[in-house]
Design an enzyme around this catalytic site. Structure first.
Site, short mmCIF file in Angstrom:
data_model
loop_
_atom_site.label_atom_id
_atom_site.label_comp_id
_atom_site.label_asym_id
_atom_site.label_seq_id
_atom_site.Cartn_x
_atom_site.Cartn_y
_atom_site.Cartn_z
N ASN A 144 37.41 122.09 -11.94
CA ASN A 144 37.67 120.90 -11.12
C ASN A 144 37.78 121.22 -9.63
O ASN A 144 37.62 120.32 -8.80
CB ASN A 144 38.95 120.21 -11.60
N TRP A 147 34.65 120.20 -7.96
CA TRP A 147 34.30 118.78 -7.94
C TRP A 147 35.27 117.91 -7.14
O TRP A 147 34.88 116.86 -6.64
CB TRP A 147 34.23 118.24 -9.37
N GLU A 149 37.74 117.52 -4.03
CA GLU A 149 38.12 118.12 -2.74
C GLU A 149 39.63 118.26 -2.60
O GLU A 149 40.12 119.23 -2.01
CB GLU A 149 37.55 117.29 -1.60
N ASN A 180 32.11 135.84 -8.34
CA ASN A 180 31.24 136.78 -9.01
C ASN A 180 30.16 136.01 -9.75
O ASN A 180 30.46 135.13 -10.56
CB ASN A 180 32.03 137.62 -10.03
N GLU A 181 28.92 136.29 -9.46
CA GLU A 181 27.75 135.76 -10.17
C GLU A 181 27.83 134.25 -10.45
O GLU A 181 27.86 133.82 -11.62
CB GLU A 181 27.50 136.55 -11.46
N GLN A 187 23.86 125.03 -12.91
CA GLN A 187 23.05 124.02 -13.60
C GLN A 187 21.73 123.92 -12.85
O GLN A 187 21.64 123.25 -11.82
CB GLN A 187 23.78 122.68 -13.59
N TRP A 243 23.83 137.58 -9.22
CA TRP A 243 23.43 138.26 -10.44
C TRP A 243 22.19 139.14 -10.27
O TRP A 243 21.97 140.06 -11.05
CB TRP A 243 23.17 137.23 -11.54
N GLU A 312 26.77 145.73 -8.30
CA GLU A 312 26.87 146.16 -9.69
C GLU A 312 25.57 146.83 -10.10
O GLU A 312 24.49 146.33 -9.79
CB GLU A 312 27.12 144.98 -10.64
N TRP A 341 29.09 149.68 -12.65
CA TRP A 341 29.79 148.82 -13.61
C TRP A 341 30.05 149.65 -14.87
O TRP A 341 29.12 150.25 -15.39
CB TRP A 341 28.91 147.62 -13.96
N ASP A 348 28.45 145.42 -22.56
CA ASP A 348 27.09 145.95 -22.41
C ASP A 348 26.87 146.41 -20.97
O ASP A 348 27.52 145.96 -20.04
CB ASP A 348 26.06 144.87 -22.77
#
Length: 382
Positions: A144, A147, A149, A180-181, A187, A243, A312, A341, A348
């Site tokens: 939130n 979205w 302010e 981070n990333e 979206q 990323w 990374e 990393w 992984d």
């Protein structure tokens, strides 16, 4: 004369006790004490995901984090990247309506970070403090903030600004990282403005952590948080860890979504920019992307106005170059730092901490100030 002396003493006591030196970004390089600096180190990320700091959690996690700092120093490294709020498990503190009320419910977060920064200072290790995780974000209260302010402002006023004000005198604080990333919760979608058009990223795997935010909302949030950091501490360095190279360069047909014009256009705050770029890079099926950092030099990305950190990487997700060769490549090809990393060796694409220590030894004591080389690694933080 006595009154004048007393007045001057009062002014001196009330003045911020800033060190004369902090990490700086100028042009395409980092500097400390007038020397070009290469950030050689690791990602701690976390010992306890989202629960290392605040609400008294540091008592059980701090000793391990300090031991990791010792290992970085012993290996010749100078930097660790540390995650703070992550997904909002412990901090910041939210009320029942989703507004941020403080750093954390027990108000230990600032003291926790201060203690770790002081310890790192004594070991000549810089810390990059990462605020939120954008690769995964399952906390609706944190969502939130992107979205609403008024809720974002509650975070800025009641948690972020107090943190920055309390920690801005710490010379071991290298930078604040807003997200981070963020591409993990992106979206993907089309937009007439190229800053917000991420339609090409859908096929590249963006949104793997859940497609929650269009790029414009991500950029606006970064802009507001970065602006707040700079308002509280004008010398502070701010970054975002992407990323891959796909979103931080206009070269190769890609789009640099985090350049100044995109951030200020989305959020409207002129000082809400990042001070250095940061790319993460991992091979896929044993192959680097053709334009990945370990395939090209930093100048190929044409982001020469700011330093560029490889934030990374891991030798287990490379092309078997060997971890020391990866550190050397970054140092010799214009990059301004390289962080493996990850030191807890979890998940992984994570090297063991012993292999990361071995990797850092490749640059121990290096100080090549010539053009295109990384610069000083052994930094005396004071």
């Amino acid at each position: 004369m006595v009154k004048l002396f007393s007045f001057l003493l009062l002014v001196w006591v009330a003045s911020p006790a800033f060190s004369s030196e902090f990490l700086k970004a100028s042009g395409s390089n980092f500097y400390y004490g007038g020397q070009k600096v290469f950030l050689s180190g690791v990602n701690f990320a976390w010992r306890s995901y989202g629960s290392d700091f605040g609400n008294g959690q540091y008592a059980s996690n701090g000793p391990a984090l300090k031991d990791w700092i010792n290992k970085v120093k012993a290996s010749g490294g100078n930097t660790a990247r540390v995650w703070v709020h992550v997904e909002g498990q412990v901090s910041p503190a939210f009320d029942s309506h989703g507004f941020v009320t403080s750093t954390d419910s027990k108000k230990t977060l600032i003291n926790d970070l201060s203690d770790l920064l002081d310890y790192a200072n004594g070991q000549n290790v810089f810390l990059i403090l990462v605020l939120f995780n954008g690769a995964l974000q399952n906390n609706s209260n944190v969502q939130n903030l992107f979205w609403d302010e008024s809720k974002l402002n509650s975070y800025i006023n009641n948690a972020l600004t107090p943190m920055v004000n309390a920690l801005k005198s710490k010379p071991s604080l290298a930078a604040w990282e807003v997200l981070n990333e963020p591409e993990g919760t992106l979206q993907p979608g089309s937009d007439q403005n190229s800053c917000y058009d991420t339609s090409t990223l859908a096929a590249q795997g963006a949104g793997w952590g859940g497609k929650k935010f269009p790029m414009k909302q991500i950029l606006k949030t970064i802009n507001w948080i970065s602006s707040a950091i700079h308002n509280a501490d004008s010398k502070a360095l701010v970054t975002v860890g992407s990323w891959s190279e796909l979103t931080q360069t206009d070269s190769f047909g890609y789009r640099n979504h985090y350049k100044d014009s995109c951030l200020t256009g989305a959020g409207g705050k002129s000082n809400g920019i990042i001070n250095f770029y940061q790319m993460h890079t991992y091979s896929h099926s044993g192959k680097w992307n053709q334009n990945a950092p370990f395939k090209v030099n930093r100048w190929a990305y044409n982001v020469n106005d700011k330093p560029l950190l490889i934030g990374e990487f891991a030798s287990v997700c490379s092309q078997n170059e060997g971890i020391q060769n990866l550190y050397k490549y970054a140092y010799n090809n214009g990059y301004n730092g390289a962080l493996t990393w990850q030191f807890n060796s979890g998940g992984d694409c994570s090297d063991t901490y012993s292999n990361q220590m071995y990797g850092m030894q490749a640059l121990k004591g290096q100080n090549d100030q010539s053009g295109g080389k990384g610069g000083m690694v052994s930094v005396n933080i004071n």
